[in-house]
Every structure is written in structure tokens, then in C-alpha cells.
Design a protein around this motif. Structure first.
Motif, mmCIF file in Angstrom:
data_model
loop_
_atom_site.group_PDB
_atom_site.id
_atom_site.type_symbol
_atom_site.label_atom_id
_atom_site.label_comp_id
_atom_site.label_asym_id
_atom_site.label_seq_id
_atom_site.Cartn_x
_atom_site.Cartn_y
_atom_site.Cartn_z
ATOM 1 N N ASP A 46 0.811 -1.217 0.000
ATOM 2 C CA ASP A 46 0.000 0.000 0.000
ATOM 3 C C ASP A 46 0.845 1.268 0.000
ATOM 4 O O ASP A 46 0.472 2.276 0.563
ATOM 5 N N THR A 47 1.994 1.211 -0.607
ATOM 6 C CA THR A 47 2.858 2.375 -0.739
ATOM 7 C C THR A 47 2.605 2.983 -2.106
ATOM 8 O O THR A 47 2.763 2.317 -3.116
ATOM 9 N N GLU A 48 2.196 4.235 -2.114
ATOM 10 C CA GLU A 48 1.902 4.888 -3.382
ATOM 11 C C GLU A 48 3.142 5.054 -4.233
ATOM 12 O O GLU A 48 3.087 4.963 -5.448
ATOM 13 N N SER A 49 4.274 5.325 -3.598
ATOM 14 C CA SER A 49 5.510 5.538 -4.329
ATOM 15 C C SER A 49 6.635 4.729 -3.674
ATOM 16 O O SER A 49 7.379 5.257 -2.847
ATOM 17 N N PRO A 50 6.761 3.444 -4.039
ATOM 18 C CA PRO A 50 7.791 2.620 -3.399
ATOM 19 C C PRO A 50 9.210 3.123 -3.642
ATOM 20 O O PRO A 50 10.089 2.909 -2.816
ATOM 21 N N MET A 51 9.433 3.834 -4.743
ATOM 22 C CA MET A 51 10.773 4.332 -5.032
ATOM 23 C C MET A 51 11.152 5.501 -4.121
ATOM 24 O O MET A 51 12.307 5.900 -4.071
ATOM 25 N N ALA A 52 10.184 6.051 -3.377
ATOM 26 C CA ALA A 52 10.493 7.118 -2.429
ATOM 27 C C ALA A 52 11.393 6.598 -1.312
ATOM 28 O O ALA A 52 12.072 7.374 -0.655
ATOM 29 N N GLU A 53 11.419 5.297 -1.118
ATOM 30 C CA GLU A 53 12.251 4.693 -0.077
ATOM 31 C C GLU A 53 13.655 4.361 -0.574
ATOM 32 O O GLU A 53 14.469 3.827 0.182
ATOM 33 N N LYS A 54 13.943 4.660 -1.823
ATOM 34 C CA LYS A 54 15.219 4.266 -2.429
ATOM 35 C C LYS A 54 16.426 4.791 -1.645
ATOM 36 O O LYS A 54 17.363 4.027 -1.363
ATOM 37 N N ALA A 55 16.416 6.061 -1.266
ATOM 38 C CA ALA A 55 17.541 6.633 -0.522
ATOM 39 C C ALA A 55 17.678 5.969 0.842
ATOM 40 O O ALA A 55 18.796 5.682 1.295
ATOM 41 N N GLN A 56 16.567 5.691 1.480
ATOM 42 C CA GLN A 56 16.585 5.043 2.792
ATOM 43 C C GLN A 56 17.143 3.618 2.686
ATOM 44 O O GLN A 56 17.938 3.193 3.520
ATOM 45 N N VAL A 57 16.749 2.902 1.646
ATOM 46 C CA VAL A 57 17.230 1.538 1.448
ATOM 47 C C VAL A 57 18.730 1.552 1.133
ATOM 48 O O VAL A 57 19.497 0.749 1.675
ATOM 49 N N MET A 58 19.168 2.480 0.282
ATOM 50 C CA MET A 58 20.598 2.580 -0.050
ATOM 51 C C MET A 58 21.417 2.901 1.207
ATOM 52 O O MET A 58 22.499 2.338 1.409
ATOM 53 N N THR A 59 20.893 3.767 2.063
ATOM 54 C CA THR A 59 21.571 4.081 3.320
ATOM 55 C C THR A 59 21.682 2.837 4.195
ATOM 56 O O THR A 59 22.720 2.577 4.797
ATOM 57 N N ALA A 60 20.615 2.040 4.248
ATOM 58 C CA ALA A 60 20.632 0.803 5.038
ATOM 59 C C ALA A 60 21.683 -0.169 4.504
ATOM 60 O O ALA A 60 22.364 -0.843 5.278
ATOM 61 N N VAL A 61 21.856 -0.202 3.182
ATOM 62 C CA VAL A 61 22.879 -1.064 2.579
ATOM 63 C C VAL A 61 24.268 -0.551 2.950
ATOM 64 O O VAL A 61 25.140 -1.327 3.374
ATOM 65 N N LYS A 62 24.485 0.729 2.831
ATOM 66 C CA LYS A 62 25.806 1.307 3.120
ATOM 67 C C LYS A 62 26.170 1.176 4.602
ATOM 68 O O LYS A 62 27.342 1.058 4.950
ATOM 69 N N GLN A 63 25.163 1.174 5.491
ATOM 70 C CA GLN A 63 25.402 1.027 6.924
ATOM 71 C C GLN A 63 25.494 -0.443 7.344
ATOM 72 O O GLN A 63 25.826 -0.741 8.476
ATOM 73 N N GLY A 64 25.154 -1.348 6.443
ATOM 74 C CA GLY A 64 25.219 -2.765 6.759
ATOM 75 C C GLY A 64 23.958 -3.335 7.375
ATOM 76 O O GLY A 64 23.941 -4.490 7.794
ATOM 77 N N ASP A 65 22.888 -2.539 7.441
ATOM 78 C CA ASP A 65 21.620 -3.043 7.971
ATOM 79 C C ASP A 65 20.969 -4.011 6.987
ATOM 80 O O ASP A 65 20.274 -4.940 7.391
ATOM 81 N N LEU A 66 21.164 -3.755 5.706
ATOM 82 C CA LEU A 66 20.752 -4.678 4.642
ATOM 83 C C LEU A 66 22.021 -5.101 3.914
ATOM 84 O O LEU A 66 22.916 -4.288 3.707
ATOM 85 N N VAL A 67 22.090 -6.369 3.541
ATOM 86 C CA VAL A 67 23.259 -6.891 2.832
ATOM 87 C C VAL A 67 22.808 -7.559 1.542
ATOM 88 O O VAL A 67 21.631 -7.857 1.359
ATOM 89 N N VAL A 68 23.762 -7.790 0.661
ATOM 90 C CA VAL A 68 23.481 -8.472 -0.602
ATOM 91 C C VAL A 68 23.681 -9.966 -0.376
ATOM 92 O O VAL A 68 24.759 -10.411 0.017
ATOM 93 N N TRP A 69 22.620 -10.729 -0.604
ATOM 94 C CA TRP A 69 22.665 -12.177 -0.503
ATOM 95 C C TRP A 69 22.721 -12.766 -1.905
ATOM 96 O O TRP A 69 21.996 -12.319 -2.793
ATOM 97 N N PHE A 70 23.560 -13.785 -2.103
ATOM 98 C CA PHE A 70 23.593 -14.506 -3.368
ATOM 99 C C PHE A 70 23.176 -15.939 -3.106
ATOM 100 O O PHE A 70 23.677 -16.590 -2.196
#
Length: 93
Positions: A46-70
Motif C-alpha cells: 500500500d505504498t503509493e511511491s515505493p521508489m520514495a524509499e530508495k535513498a533510505q534503502v541505499m543508506t541501510a545497505v551502506k550502513q550494513g543493515d541490509l546486505v546483498v545475498w547470493f
């Protein structure tokens, strides 16, 4: 008495998902994973603009809160929490 031949085989560790260091990815690859995360896992919430979270998600990746799984079995990569749940887990704030 137990018979050693009755033991069930253990999972092959080469088939387990693993974390890829973000420094090994190009900026375009990382941005693509972030966009996929935003649209796939947040776009249906129910997010009207999911891409609005892009900066927040990128920050989480750079801080290590989210990681890249293969996932070597599926030959896919995605973002997920470091705790081991792998891609598809929603980021919680």
C-alpha cells in the motif's frame, strides 16, 4: 546399535546463500538491487511511491543493515537483513 549408513546426508554448504560484499558490485548493480527491493518488497504494501524509499534503502545497505545475498542454487541476488533470512525480508524501522 546404530548403523552409520542410515545417517541422512548433510546439506551441501556450496548451495547455501552467502553475503556478497557491496564493494565487489558496481554502482549500477547495487542501484538495481535497491530498486528491486523497493518495488518487489515494498511496492505491494500500500505504498503509493515505493521508489520514495530508495535513498533510505541505499543508506541501510551502506550502513550494513541490509546486505546483498547470493543464492548459488537459483543464481540470484537480492537484499535482505544480515541475520541470515536472505532476500525478501522486509526492512523494518
Amino acid at each position: 546399535m546404530t548403523d552409520d549408513t542410515e545417517k541422512s546426508p548433510e546439506a551441501d554448504p556450496r548451495q547455501e546463500p552467502f553475503i556478497v560484499e557491496t564493494e565487489l558490485l558496481s554502482d549500477d548493480q547495487l542501484e538495481g538491487l535497491v530498486e528491486e527491493y523497493c518495488t518487489r518488497y515494498h511496492g505491494v504494501n500500500d505504498t503509493e511511491s515505493p521508489m520514495a524509499e530508495k535513498a533510505q534503502v541505499m543508506t541501510a545497505v551502506k550502513q550494513g543493515d541490509l546486505v546483498v545475498w547470493f543464492n548459488p542454487v537459483e543464481n540470484t541476488a537480492g537484499l535482505g537483513p544480515k541475520q541470515g533470512n536472505g532476500p525478501g525480508s522486509a526492512m523494518r524501522n
